[in-house]
Design a protein around this motif. Sequence first.
Motif, mmCIF file in Angstrom:
data_model
loop_
_atom_site.group_PDB
_atom_site.id
_atom_site.type_symbol
_atom_site.label_atom_id
_atom_site.label_comp_id
_atom_site.label_asym_id
_atom_site.label_seq_id
_atom_site.Cartn_x
_atom_site.Cartn_y
_atom_site.Cartn_z
ATOM 1 N N CYS A 133 0.829 -1.218 0.000
ATOM 2 C CA CYS A 133 0.000 0.000 0.000
ATOM 3 C C CYS A 133 0.863 1.269 0.000
ATOM 4 O O CYS A 133 0.646 2.197 0.788
ATOM 5 C CB CYS A 133 -0.949 0.017 1.202
ATOM 6 N N PRO A 146 -7.189 2.549 0.057
ATOM 7 C CA PRO A 146 -8.425 1.995 0.635
ATOM 8 C C PRO A 146 -8.182 0.969 1.737
ATOM 9 O O PRO A 146 -8.924 0.941 2.738
ATOM 10 C CB PRO A 146 -9.139 1.377 -0.572
ATOM 11 N N ASP A 147 -7.182 0.114 1.579
ATOM 12 C CA ASP A 147 -6.918 -0.896 2.603
ATOM 13 C C ASP A 147 -6.380 -0.265 3.882
ATOM 14 O O ASP A 147 -6.693 -0.726 4.992
ATOM 15 C CB ASP A 147 -5.926 -1.941 2.084
ATOM 16 N N VAL A 149 -7.070 2.787 4.889
ATOM 17 C CA VAL A 149 -8.240 3.436 5.492
ATOM 18 C C VAL A 149 -9.084 2.397 6.228
ATOM 19 O O VAL A 149 -9.531 2.609 7.361
ATOM 20 C CB VAL A 149 -9.076 4.159 4.417
ATOM 21 N N ALA A 150 -9.294 1.229 5.611
ATOM 22 C CA ALA A 150 -10.080 0.167 6.240
ATOM 23 C C ALA A 150 -9.409 -0.358 7.502
ATOM 24 O O ALA A 150 -10.096 -0.787 8.451
ATOM 25 C CB ALA A 150 -10.301 -0.975 5.247
ATOM 26 N N ASP A 151 -8.072 -0.338 7.545
ATOM 27 C CA ASP A 151 -7.337 -0.826 8.711
ATOM 28 C C ASP A 151 -7.706 -0.079 9.983
ATOM 29 O O ASP A 151 -7.530 -0.606 11.090
ATOM 30 C CB ASP A 151 -5.819 -0.680 8.488
ATOM 31 N N ARG A 152 -8.206 1.141 9.852
ATOM 32 C CA ARG A 152 -8.550 1.932 11.045
ATOM 33 C C ARG A 152 -9.707 1.299 11.803
ATOM 34 O O ARG A 152 -9.869 1.526 13.011
ATOM 35 C CB ARG A 152 -8.909 3.359 10.647
ATOM 36 N N THR A 153 -10.482 0.479 11.094
ATOM 37 C CA THR A 153 -11.612 -0.206 11.735
ATOM 38 C C THR A 153 -11.282 -1.664 12.018
ATOM 39 O O THR A 153 -11.431 -2.143 13.151
ATOM 40 C CB THR A 153 -12.862 -0.133 10.829
ATOM 41 N N THR A 154 -10.837 -2.376 10.999
ATOM 42 C CA THR A 154 -10.501 -3.796 11.108
ATOM 43 C C THR A 154 -9.259 -4.057 10.257
ATOM 44 O O THR A 154 -9.198 -3.598 9.114
ATOM 45 C CB THR A 154 -11.645 -4.687 10.586
ATOM 46 N N THR A 156 -6.951 -5.136 7.560
ATOM 47 C CA THR A 156 -7.278 -5.578 6.198
ATOM 48 C C THR A 156 -6.012 -5.860 5.397
ATOM 49 O O THR A 156 -5.900 -6.885 4.742
ATOM 50 C CB THR A 156 -8.108 -4.503 5.476
ATOM 51 N N SER A 157 -5.069 -4.923 5.447
ATOM 52 C CA SER A 157 -3.815 -5.070 4.711
ATOM 53 C C SER A 157 -2.789 -5.803 5.568
ATOM 54 O O SER A 157 -2.944 -5.939 6.790
ATOM 55 C CB SER A 157 -3.266 -3.703 4.328
#
Length: 483
Positions: A133, A146-147, A149-154, A156-157
């Motif tokens: 990333c 995007p991955d 950004v998603a890591d902030r919740t769960t 992903t990357s």
Amino acid sequence: MSLRSDTLASVPSEIRRPGYDRARLTPGVVHLGIGNFHRAHQAIYLEDLVERTGLGLGITGVSLKSPGMRDKLAPQDGLYTLLVREGDVATARVVGIIGRTLVGPEDPAAVVRQIADPATRLITLTVTEKGYCLDPSTHRLDPSHPDIVADRTTPTSAIGYLLAGLKQRFTAGAKPPTVLSCDNLPSNGATLRLALIDGAALSDDRFAAWLEANLVAPSAMVDRIVPASTEADFADAERLTGLADRAALSTEPFSQWVIEQTLDRDLHGLGDVGVELVGAVEPYERMKLRLLNGAHSTIAYAGQAVGAEYVSDVVALPALRRFVAALQTEELAPTVGHFPADRLAEYSRQLMQRWDNTAVKHRTRQIAMDGSQKLPQRLLSATVERLQQGLPVERLTLAVALWVRHLSGRDDRGEPIPVNDPLAARLMPLAAADRPASQVVERLLAVRTVFPEALEASADFRTRLTDALSHLRAVGTIVALGG
């Protein structure tokens, strides 16, 4: 019968199998991105280390996307058959170093717990270039990816999973494990280390400072041709072992792993099982990225254009073979540095010999994937260097034109071919076959996530690339490459 722990004893005695008590292994290594390459490469070196030293480090594999590998390995208790192929000969080995495989999207917390576990001493990664990333212009973590950004919740990357697990280590006051990238990135250890520090700094400066002070992330270079598994692999594994094995895979005899010598003392034993522990990995990375990977991408896009399914099919075509050999020796090898010319020539000769191995079914379609992530370090950086030195780039330009032509989604006959690339939706319309070559080149060179500014700014390169693409379109790949 299928290959499992309770059937392992029935494997013929001439077949190599785990020479240690699998029940005594502890999950000391976590591998992110488990697939065929890891199972034919790092897992083999680590199993050899365990057999030689008695060090009880087992591997926990992690799939970051799909459950496919877990679903193959779990019914077989993690066992699988590795076939080494050369010509008509295939030798088999049953491998047992992988204990279990986790699937990130199914249970992210389990992956994080394994990374955070004090027993985990080494984390290795094969997640491909796109898995880090990075911002292509800075080679640092892209916080808007995007991955990420998603890591902030769960998680992903790969970066997200590592940060979540390392954060638990930080909170507990524990030492971080060694983190070892095995992907085709220049200075991959330093690149991964900076990406993790950048990711930590997005939310916690103290955590970022702890990583900067404590995280060991050696650079490494890996090399082995490992194609996707085929029905022939499954059939040969069963023929040789007497047991059905849907996790079987094949590879070539050659294997190389070069690691910066900053590993924990216990892991220094890897040097006794074939790993090269060196002071600086960068020269080896550069040699491989340019002479192997740069040529491999060229082979893949030429092969896709002429309908050649496998690498061995491409290098069997005289015009393509001559072009690739000349690309290596005349334009890529002079950019490698560090090694004497005869070493680079021998390396290139050895590569061609490996690609001639018809028993290793390495698909050009597989190598052609993710070109937008691969070309900058494989071909474009060498092109920039030679242009800046006033040196010829004729073959490099034609190699880049092969990829541009590939983005049109058509082969030499006008038949559709797959374009598997994270930027396909953006790049393919720019490279459409019905657009004038000059317009295609102008618009693609402006895509800064792929092409460095130096190439867009070079009127000479723009003209050369336009001419090369026009020539490819007019006469086809074989003729354009000198056939």
